[in-house]
Design a protein around this motif. Structure first.
Motif, mmCIF file in Angstrom:
data_model
loop_
_atom_site.group_PDB
_atom_site.id
_atom_site.type_symbol
_atom_site.label_atom_id
_atom_site.label_comp_id
_atom_site.label_asym_id
_atom_site.label_seq_id
_atom_site.Cartn_x
_atom_site.Cartn_y
_atom_site.Cartn_z
ATOM 1 N N ASP A 147 0.865 -1.180 0.000
ATOM 2 C CA ASP A 147 0.000 0.000 0.000
ATOM 3 C C ASP A 147 0.903 1.233 0.000
ATOM 4 O O ASP A 147 1.376 1.668 1.047
ATOM 5 C CB ASP A 147 -0.904 0.008 1.233
ATOM 6 C CG ASP A 147 -1.883 -1.133 1.243
ATOM 7 O OD1 ASP A 147 -2.274 -1.561 0.149
ATOM 8 O OD2 ASP A 147 -2.254 -1.585 2.342
ATOM 9 N N VAL A 148 1.157 1.784 -1.161
ATOM 10 C CA VAL A 148 2.130 2.865 -1.298
ATOM 11 C C VAL A 148 1.649 4.143 -0.613
ATOM 12 O O VAL A 148 2.406 4.785 0.133
ATOM 13 C CB VAL A 148 2.449 3.131 -2.783
ATOM 14 C CG1 VAL A 148 3.398 4.309 -2.932
ATOM 15 C CG2 VAL A 148 3.031 1.893 -3.420
ATOM 16 N N GLY A 149 0.402 4.538 -0.834
ATOM 17 C CA GLY A 149 -0.117 5.780 -0.248
ATOM 18 C C GLY A 149 -0.049 5.787 1.268
ATOM 19 O O GLY A 149 0.527 6.709 1.866
ATOM 20 N N PRO A 150 -0.618 4.782 1.942
ATOM 21 C CA PRO A 150 -0.514 4.752 3.404
ATOM 22 C C PRO A 150 0.925 4.627 3.905
ATOM 23 O O PRO A 150 1.263 5.168 4.956
ATOM 24 C CB PRO A 150 -1.337 3.524 3.795
ATOM 25 C CG PRO A 150 -2.303 3.342 2.682
ATOM 26 C CD PRO A 150 -1.565 3.779 1.451
ATOM 27 N N ALA A 151 1.778 3.940 3.157
ATOM 28 C CA ALA A 151 3.174 3.809 3.578
ATOM 29 C C ALA A 151 3.880 5.167 3.541
ATOM 30 O O ALA A 151 4.614 5.514 4.477
ATOM 31 C CB ALA A 151 3.905 2.804 2.694
ATOM 32 N N VAL A 152 3.643 5.940 2.500
ATOM 33 C CA VAL A 152 4.243 7.273 2.410
ATOM 34 C C VAL A 152 3.691 8.176 3.519
ATOM 35 O O VAL A 152 4.431 8.944 4.142
ATOM 36 C CB VAL A 152 4.006 7.878 1.009
ATOM 37 C CG1 VAL A 152 4.407 9.338 0.961
ATOM 38 C CG2 VAL A 152 4.758 7.080 -0.040
ATOM 39 N N THR A 153 2.384 8.072 3.764
ATOM 40 C CA THR A 153 1.782 8.846 4.854
ATOM 41 C C THR A 153 2.440 8.494 6.178
ATOM 42 O O THR A 153 2.751 9.383 6.986
ATOM 43 C CB THR A 153 0.267 8.580 4.926
ATOM 44 O OG1 THR A 153 -0.315 8.930 3.679
ATOM 45 C CG2 THR A 153 -0.380 9.382 6.036
ATOM 46 N N ASN A 154 2.682 7.216 6.419
ATOM 47 C CA ASN A 154 3.340 6.800 7.647
ATOM 48 C C ASN A 154 4.778 7.299 7.725
ATOM 49 O O ASN A 154 5.252 7.652 8.797
ATOM 50 C CB ASN A 154 3.290 5.275 7.814
ATOM 51 C CG ASN A 154 2.016 4.841 8.478
ATOM 52 O OD1 ASN A 154 1.750 5.205 9.601
ATOM 53 N ND2 ASN A 154 1.218 4.067 7.765
ATOM 54 N N LEU A 155 5.473 7.332 6.603
ATOM 55 C CA LEU A 155 6.834 7.879 6.603
ATOM 56 C C LEU A 155 6.834 9.355 7.004
ATOM 57 O O LEU A 155 7.687 9.798 7.782
ATOM 58 C CB LEU A 155 7.478 7.704 5.230
ATOM 59 C CG LEU A 155 8.003 6.316 4.899
ATOM 60 C CD1 LEU A 155 8.471 6.260 3.452
ATOM 61 C CD2 LEU A 155 9.134 5.945 5.841
ATOM 62 N N ILE A 156 5.885 10.112 6.475
ATOM 63 C CA ILE A 156 5.784 11.532 6.825
ATOM 64 C C ILE A 156 5.442 11.679 8.303
ATOM 65 O O ILE A 156 6.032 12.507 9.010
ATOM 66 C CB ILE A 156 4.745 12.238 5.923
ATOM 67 C CG1 ILE A 156 5.245 12.265 4.478
ATOM 68 C CG2 ILE A 156 4.445 13.643 6.423
ATOM 69 C CD1 ILE A 156 4.209 12.670 3.457
ATOM 70 N N LEU A 157 4.502 10.873 8.784
ATOM 71 C CA LEU A 157 4.143 10.928 10.204
ATOM 72 C C LEU A 157 5.315 10.531 11.099
ATOM 73 O O LEU A 157 5.517 11.122 12.167
ATOM 74 C CB LEU A 157 2.938 10.030 10.481
ATOM 75 C CG LEU A 157 1.602 10.545 9.970
ATOM 76 C CD1 LEU A 157 0.547 9.450 10.059
ATOM 77 C CD2 LEU A 157 1.165 11.768 10.762
ATOM 78 N N ILE A 158 6.081 9.550 10.677
ATOM 79 C CA ILE A 158 7.256 9.147 11.450
ATOM 80 C C ILE A 158 8.262 10.289 11.520
ATOM 81 O O ILE A 158 8.829 10.568 12.583
ATOM 82 C CB ILE A 158 7.890 7.867 10.853
ATOM 83 C CG1 ILE A 158 7.022 6.650 11.187
ATOM 84 C CG2 ILE A 158 9.311 7.664 11.348
ATOM 85 C CD1 ILE A 158 7.438 5.385 10.490
ATOM 86 N N ALA A 159 8.490 10.966 10.408
ATOM 87 C CA ALA A 159 9.426 12.093 10.402
ATOM 88 C C ALA A 159 8.954 13.195 11.335
ATOM 89 O O ALA A 159 9.749 13.764 12.101
ATOM 90 C CB ALA A 159 9.600 12.620 8.985
ATOM 91 N N MET A 160 7.669 13.504 11.305
ATOM 92 C CA MET A 160 7.128 14.567 12.169
ATOM 93 C C MET A 160 7.206 14.156 13.639
ATOM 94 O O MET A 160 7.655 14.932 14.497
ATOM 95 C CB MET A 160 5.685 14.871 11.774
ATOM 96 C CG MET A 160 5.544 15.564 10.444
ATOM 97 S SD MET A 160 3.853 15.673 9.800
ATOM 98 C CE MET A 160 2.921 16.237 11.169
ATOM 99 N N THR A 161 6.776 12.943 13.947
ATOM 100 C CA THR A 161 6.737 12.491 15.332
ATOM 101 C C THR A 161 8.142 12.318 15.894
ATOM 102 O O THR A 161 8.399 12.654 17.051
ATOM 103 C CB THR A 161 5.942 11.176 15.443
ATOM 104 O OG1 THR A 161 4.669 11.353 14.829
ATOM 105 C CG2 THR A 161 5.742 10.777 16.888
ATOM 106 N N ALA A 162 9.062 11.806 15.086
ATOM 107 C CA ALA A 162 10.442 11.644 15.552
ATOM 108 C C ALA A 162 11.076 12.997 15.858
ATOM 109 O O ALA A 162 11.808 13.133 16.856
ATOM 110 C CB ALA A 162 11.261 10.891 14.513
ATOM 111 N N THR A 163 10.776 13.994 15.044
ATOM 112 C CA THR A 163 11.299 15.341 15.304
ATOM 113 C C THR A 163 10.758 15.883 16.622
ATOM 114 O O THR A 163 11.509 16.412 17.441
ATOM 115 C CB THR A 163 10.935 16.288 14.145
ATOM 116 O OG1 THR A 163 11.465 15.755 12.941
ATOM 117 C CG2 THR A 163 11.470 17.684 14.384
#
Length: 173
Positions: A147-163
């Motif tokens: 699932d490319v769309g949800p995976a990219v969304t999760n990558l963006i969320l991971i970047a935001m949350t990790a920051t």
């Protein structure tokens, strides 16, 4: 011609090694020397204010996303959730609803410092850690299901949350 130019450049670099270490001149032509700048207290406060504003913006976006996602998991029929996301078909409906409750609770805790700065910051760090673990698990699930769309969304969320986690955890100490 080229070897003469390279040899001349090498000699210049060797001659200026000590000057470079002493920060008097650059070893390479056209490269400016290093300078050290001490921030004034007003400038340091302004930078901290910008950082704080950026982190609060990220926290707000994370909270809005997870409150909406949790609400959808709690209120939508399972048929709709299966159409939107494939993974709810693979687990029990109670797990999907429980995940929605967990997302809402963690999202609210990301905003906990609004209520109490002293007690809210550790709660924020705990909630950001929980959301980061949840996002990593969901990224794995979406990547495995292609699932490319949800995976990219999760990558963006991971970047935001990790920051947010990295910067706010440094403040708690």
């Amino acid at each position: 011609m080229v070897t003469l130019t390279l040899r001349a450049l090498a000699e210049r670099v060797m001659r200026s090694d000590i000057a470079t270490v002493a920060n008097q001149e650059s070893a390479l032509p056209g490269v400016a020397k290093m300078t050290t700048q001490t921030l004034t207290p007003a400038r340091a406060r302004l930078n901290a204010s910008y950082r704080n504003l950026t982190l609060w913006t990220l926290q707000g976006w994370i909270a809005m996303f997870f409150i909406a996602a949790g609400y959808a998991k709690l209120s939508e029929p399972m048929e709709n959730l299966v159409e939107l996301m494939r993974w709810p078909a693979l687990v029990a409906p109670e797990m999907v609803r429980g995940l929605g409750v967990a997302e809402i609770i963690l999202a609210v805790l990301v905003l906990a410092p609004l209520v109490s700065w002293t007690h809210g910051r550790p709660l924020l760090v705990m909630a950001a850690s929980g959301l980061l673990a949840l996002e990593a698990a969901m990224l794995t699930l979406h990547a495995a299901g292609m699932d490319v769309g949800p995976a990219v969304t999760n990558l963006i969320l991971i970047a935001m949350t990790a920051t947010v986690l990295w910067k706010r955890a440094r403040e708690v100490r």
